[in-house]
Write a protein that holds these residues in place. Sequence first.
Motif, short mmCIF file in Angstrom:
data_model
loop_
_atom_site.label_atom_id
_atom_site.label_comp_id
_atom_site.label_asym_id
_atom_site.label_seq_id
_atom_site.Cartn_x
_atom_site.Cartn_y
_atom_site.Cartn_z
N CYS A 36 31.56 1.00 22.45
CA CYS A 36 32.55 1.47 21.67
C CYS A 36 32.83 1.12 20.22
CB CYS A 36 34.10 1.32 22.19
SG CYS A 36 34.49 -0.48 22.60
N ASN A 40 38.12 0.98 18.56
CA ASN A 40 38.72 1.65 20.23
C ASN A 40 38.32 0.73 21.08
OD1 ASN A 40 39.27 4.03 18.50
ND2 ASN A 40 36.96 4.93 18.94
N ASP A 44 40.08 1.40 24.65
CA ASP A 44 39.33 1.83 25.82
C ASP A 44 39.49 1.13 27.28
OD1 ASP A 44 38.11 3.87 24.39
OD2 ASP A 44 35.95 2.69 24.12
N THR A 71 35.01 4.09 30.10
CA THR A 71 35.59 4.40 28.84
C THR A 71 35.04 3.97 27.87
OG1 THR A 71 37.88 4.49 29.99
CG2 THR A 71 37.93 4.99 27.70
#
Length: 115
Positions: A36, A40, A44, A71
């Motif tokens: 990520c 983020n 996440d 995620t």
Amino acid sequence: MVSKGLTMYNTKTFSAATLAILLITALSGCAVFQKCAPENCANDAKITADVNDMLAQHTEFGPPGTIRVQTINAVVYLNGLVNSDMERQSAESFVLRIPNVKDVVNSLAPRANSR
């Protein structure tokens, strides 16, 4: 006879050096790639926790851990088996309602013996 032995030694050394360079290059590429974007990652992790909490509350999807959640940059990836296509669609719908989720990649599959 001596030159043949040296040539074989040089070929093995060259092969080992080439392999080492390729390995270092590949590993350095892995070190640069992140799952990520730095801004983020915390978000996440929160999204993943929220999705897992939601799935645990909906027993129709099976026991916790039946659906694997990941995620990456606010995109939720769902993997696993569910009882029907309707459950597959419901899981995606529930996940899209979770705050900060941008999209869902739904790889859930109905079990072979389900109707």
